[in-house]
Scaffold this active site. Sequence first.
Site, PDB file in Angstrom:
ATOM      1  N   LEU A 299       1.026   4.419   1.539  1.00  0.00           N
ATOM      2  CA  LEU A 299       0.376   5.010   2.708  1.00  0.00           C
ATOM      3  C   LEU A 299       0.175   6.521   2.595  1.00  0.00           C
ATOM      4  CD1 LEU A 299       2.126   2.999   5.569  1.00  0.00           C
ATOM      5  CD2 LEU A 299      -0.102   2.593   4.509  1.00  0.00           C
ATOM      6  N   LYS A 300       0.764   7.120   1.564  1.00  0.00           N
ATOM      7  CA  LYS A 300       0.552   8.557   1.367  1.00  0.00           C
ATOM      8  C   LYS A 300      -0.761   8.840   0.643  1.00  0.00           C
ATOM      9  CE  LYS A 300       5.492   9.655   1.407  1.00  0.00           C
ATOM     10  NZ  LYS A 300       6.645  10.221   0.670  1.00  0.00           N
TER      11      LYS A 300
ATOM     12  N   LEU B 132       0.840  -1.197   0.000  1.00  0.00           N
ATOM     13  CA  LEU B 132       0.000   0.000   0.000  1.00  0.00           C
ATOM     14  C   LEU B 132       0.872   1.243   0.000  1.00  0.00           C
ATOM     15  CD1 LEU B 132      -2.795  -0.772   2.652  1.00  0.00           C
ATOM     16  CD2 LEU B 132      -3.054  -0.729   0.163  1.00  0.00           C
TER      17      LEU B 132
ATOM     18  N   GLY C 177      19.409   6.135  14.477  1.00  0.00           N
ATOM     19  CA  GLY C 177      20.399   5.295  15.142  1.00  0.00           C
ATOM     20  C   GLY C 177      20.352   3.875  14.656  1.00  0.00           C
ATOM     21  N   HIS C 178      21.399   3.135  14.967  1.00  0.00           N
ATOM     22  CA  HIS C 178      21.464   1.708  14.710  1.00  0.00           C
ATOM     23  C   HIS C 178      22.011   1.026  15.961  1.00  0.00           C
ATOM     24  CE1 HIS C 178      20.087   1.158  10.647  1.00  0.00           C
ATOM     25  NE2 HIS C 178      20.876   2.131  10.193  1.00  0.00           N
ATOM     26  N   ASP C 179      22.092  -0.283  15.885  1.00  0.00           N
ATOM     27  CA  ASP C 179      22.483  -1.102  17.035  1.00  0.00           C
ATOM     28  C   ASP C 179      23.719  -0.555  17.742  1.00  0.00           C
ATOM     29  OD1 ASP C 179      23.291  -3.936  18.380  1.00  0.00           O
ATOM     30  OD2 ASP C 179      21.251  -4.026  17.620  1.00  0.00           O
ATOM     31  N   ILE C 180      24.753  -0.249  16.970  1.00  0.00           N
ATOM     32  CA  ILE C 180      26.024   0.208  17.542  1.00  0.00           C
ATOM     33  C   ILE C 180      25.835   1.497  18.342  1.00  0.00           C
ATOM     34  CG2 ILE C 180      26.642   1.479  15.428  1.00  0.00           C
ATOM     35  CD1 ILE C 180      29.554   0.762  15.977  1.00  0.00           C
ATOM     36  N   ASN C 181      24.928   2.370  17.879  1.00  0.00           N
ATOM     37  CA  ASN C 181      24.707   3.642  18.561  1.00  0.00           C
ATOM     38  C   ASN C 181      24.002   3.457  19.899  1.00  0.00           C
ATOM     39  OD1 ASN C 181      23.756   4.450  15.311  1.00  0.00           O
ATOM     40  ND2 ASN C 181      25.711   5.094  16.155  1.00  0.00           N
ATOM     41  N   TYR C 182      23.003   2.578  19.942  1.00  0.00           N
ATOM     42  CA  TYR C 182      22.288   2.330  21.193  1.00  0.00           C
ATOM     43  C   TYR C 182      23.197   1.637  22.206  1.00  0.00           C
ATOM     44  CZ  TYR C 182      18.659   2.914  17.659  1.00  0.00           C
ATOM     45  OH  TYR C 182      17.906   3.373  16.605  1.00  0.00           O
TER      46      TYR C 182
ATOM     47  N   ASP D 131      18.676  -4.577  18.424  1.00  0.00           N
ATOM     48  CA  ASP D 131      17.585  -4.898  17.505  1.00  0.00           C
ATOM     49  C   ASP D 131      16.791  -6.113  17.968  1.00  0.00           C
ATOM     50  OD1 ASP D 131      18.422  -2.851  15.923  1.00  0.00           O
ATOM     51  OD2 ASP D 131      19.032  -4.063  14.219  1.00  0.00           O
TER      52      ASP D 131
END
Length: 395
Positions: A74-75, A72, A138-143, A169
């Site tokens: 979504l816009k 779909l 962010g990604h895993d390393i950032n968290y 994640d």
Amino acid sequence: MGALDGLKVLDFSTLLPGPFATLMLADMGAEVLKVSSKGKADIVIDYPPFIEGTEISVNQAWLGRNKKTISLNLKEPQSVEIIKKLIMEYDILMEQFRPGVMEKLGLGYETLKAVNPRLIYCSLTGYGQTGPLKMRAGHDINYLARSGNMAQAGRKSTGPVLTNMQVADVAVGSMNSVIGILAAVYYRNNTGRGQWVDVSMYDGLIPFNSMDGAAFLATGKEPEREGERLNGGCMYDFYETKDGRYLSVGCLEPQFWQNFCLCIGRAEYIEGTVWPENIREVKEDIKQIIKEKTLQEWEGIFEGKDVCAEPVLNLEEALIKDEQLKERQMVVEVEVPLSKGKKVRQLGTAVKLSECPIEYGYGGYPIGYHTVEVMRKLGFTPEQIETMNKKGIFR
């Protein structure tokens, strides 16, 4: 009948955390309908390799397992109306956009709650729906970095190390989403009311500081890299063998430490425990001892001795050859849709249920494969569906 038979989930998530959460729900019997956009890239399901003879990646076949999929745009306002129809039936929603995106699309929690008060709406983000960092990418390393965990991980000489595991994640985002959704289902069963489940991967990593985090909050003392019980400060560590492989040694308790010392011919180290005062001297000696034999030789020496020492296995050894994982059915064979019976091996789901075992029905379909089927069930005629297709509703 699956454990979650009767639960219906509308899944807007992308990448890994949300799709893995809904994969677990689908494997346990929930009916999951994945809402995607054919025109939007997804670096996880678009990532090679692809299954030979198909346009389906191995990630898509895995993360789409036991799910149906519609596409779909979504816009488009009509897509929003379609979603409002769907949530009367699929009354659990999983989304992974940044805060505010679903609201801008007309699909925010308050809007959809007004349509179906029983709606359970799970939002999975990096930093949650509130706070000064809520809009930050962010990604895993950032968290992992911000959570404090990496300040005590790795080696003094090199600093933090990457592990090739998506801890934030999967271990946090996916698992806490499943827990939050099922907790909300239980509450709804008791009260009839749905709710908004706000899951932050950053939040979820804070308890991963575990014992050192609890000690810091009580004493104010920062843990040191390679200075604590579980980060290399004692004998609990990885050791290189003669053939360049590695052995994990986790003999923290006295009985395991004693057995380990006897196996390596160092009975004199028993009294000093796994964390002796002269830790550097003893650890260096043990490093040299372990390096005198191959990994296979050490496996033979430790066999049946109860020492908490295990080999560092590669993926072939772990996923294909290991008898424990075979017994536990952690690698399963699933048929790939539209492939003339082709099957692919996949990672299994770790939950074992005696009365309603996991059923691995089919691998992931191409994006949007079930769109027409779902539209028909919603009551749209073939002519209306064709008109919507021409308008780009299903992009």
